[in-house]
Design an enzyme around this catalytic site. Structure first.
Site, PDB file in Angstrom:
ATOM      1  CG  HIS A 121      -0.239  -0.343   2.286  1.00  0.00           C
ATOM      2  ND1 HIS A 121       0.052   1.180   2.694  1.00  0.00           N
ATOM      3  CD2 HIS A 121      -0.217  -1.647   2.908  1.00  0.00           C
ATOM      4  CE1 HIS A 121       0.532   0.680   4.384  1.00  0.00           C
ATOM      5  NE2 HIS A 121       1.059  -0.897   4.217  1.00  0.00           N
ATOM      6  CG  ASP A 122      -0.638   4.647   1.771  1.00  0.00           C
ATOM      7  OD1 ASP A 122      -1.280   5.187   1.074  1.00  0.00           O
ATOM      8  OD2 ASP A 122      -0.758   3.671   2.541  1.00  0.00           O
ATOM      9  N   GLY A 139       5.287  -1.056   2.386  1.00  0.00           N
ATOM     10  CA  GLY A 139       3.886  -0.115   2.459  1.00  0.00           C
ATOM     11  C   GLY A 139       5.165   1.361   2.369  1.00  0.00           C
TER      12      GLY A 139
END
Length: 270
Positions: A121-122, A139
């Site tokens: 994520h991200d 992440g």
């Protein structure tokens, strides 16, 4: 109309360009958008608020856009955006963003994610990046253009990897890797510059030599701190584009420390 195999499932609301090919047993969620010329070979699952650019080639058992592996995620409407001409091989997993990281995972154009690699994520990944088999990107990692991560390597959460950098196979990268740098080791140390990559990309000989001199001044000197040596190099090599990119990376800073040479090889001090 898109070519959709009878065994595939495409949810109402999904937007597929007219010449997209969806192979056997694929599953496409209702908020997915897939660009022209893309091919999903078979058993591909794409979900979430995911945009895939033109010309993607996605191979069996890839999972793209499903819920991130962040226990703080609470169903926020985060996104995943993948650029043009992506190569996503077997068993790749790519997660969307979270509220804690800007709500977006972004992958640039012409990236190759080889079998078993994972983008959490991200993350922000530039153009022309290669993740070799079984690479693990945690992440909030940022990866610059043309970087290559060797097979089985891992990037720690919040790490920055500069453009044209190279991470060796099975390397665990805990700290930020400068642009044009090369990191190797179980716990990565800075092994030098990615000279082979620079030559392949067509950088001029004089620019590479200037970068080499700057690298030695910053990382192979024991005088002053890393910040002081970086400032001195910035003044000495003003107008040298490769050096300026390295200096900008060092002076910007992030949440992680800078990956430096192994103690004793080049006494770089933070």
């Amino acid at each position: 109309m898109p070519e959709i195999h009878p065994t595939a499932f495409v949810a109402e609301g999904a937007r597929l360009a007219d010449d997209v090919v969806v192979g056997p047993f694929c599953a496409i969620g209702p908020e997915v958008e897939i660009g022209a010329g893309s091919v999903l070979r078979s058993h591909v699952a794409v979900d979430g608020r995911t945009v895939i650019g033109e010309g993607a080639q996605i191979f069996p058992f890839a999972s793209v856009g499903h819920q991130p592996q962040d226990l703080k995620y609470r169903g926020e409407p985060s996104r995943l955006v993948i650029g043009r001409d992506a190569l996503i091989r077997e068993n790749v997993t790519i997660n969307p963003g979270t509220e804690g990281g800007g709500m977006l995972t972004e992958i640039g154009d012409r990236c190759a994610l080889l079998a078993g690699s994972h983008v959490a994520h991200d993350c922000r990944i530039g153009n022309d990046v290669i993740l070799v088999n079984n690479v693990m990107v945690a992440g909030h990692v940022t990866i610059g253009d043309f970087a290559i991560l060797g097979g089985g390597s891992a990037a720690h959460q919040n790490v920055r990897i500069g453009a044209h950098a190279f991470v060796g196979g099975l390397t665990g990268l805990e700290n930020d890797l400068i642009p044009f740098g090369m990191a190797t080791g179980n716990r990565a140390t800075l092994a030098g510059l990615n000279i082979v990559g620079l030559r392949r990309r067509g950088f001029e000989r004089d620019a590479i030599h200037a970068l080499r001199r700057a690298f030695r001044s910053v990382f192979e000197s024991s005088e002053g701190t890393l910040a002081e040596r970086t400032a001195a190099v910035a003044a000495e090599h003003a107008g040298s584009p490769l050096v300026e990119r390295m200096v900008a990376f060092l002076q910007t800073g992030g949440e992680r420390a800078i990956c430096t040479p192994q103690s004793g090889d080049a006494a770089a001090r933070a």
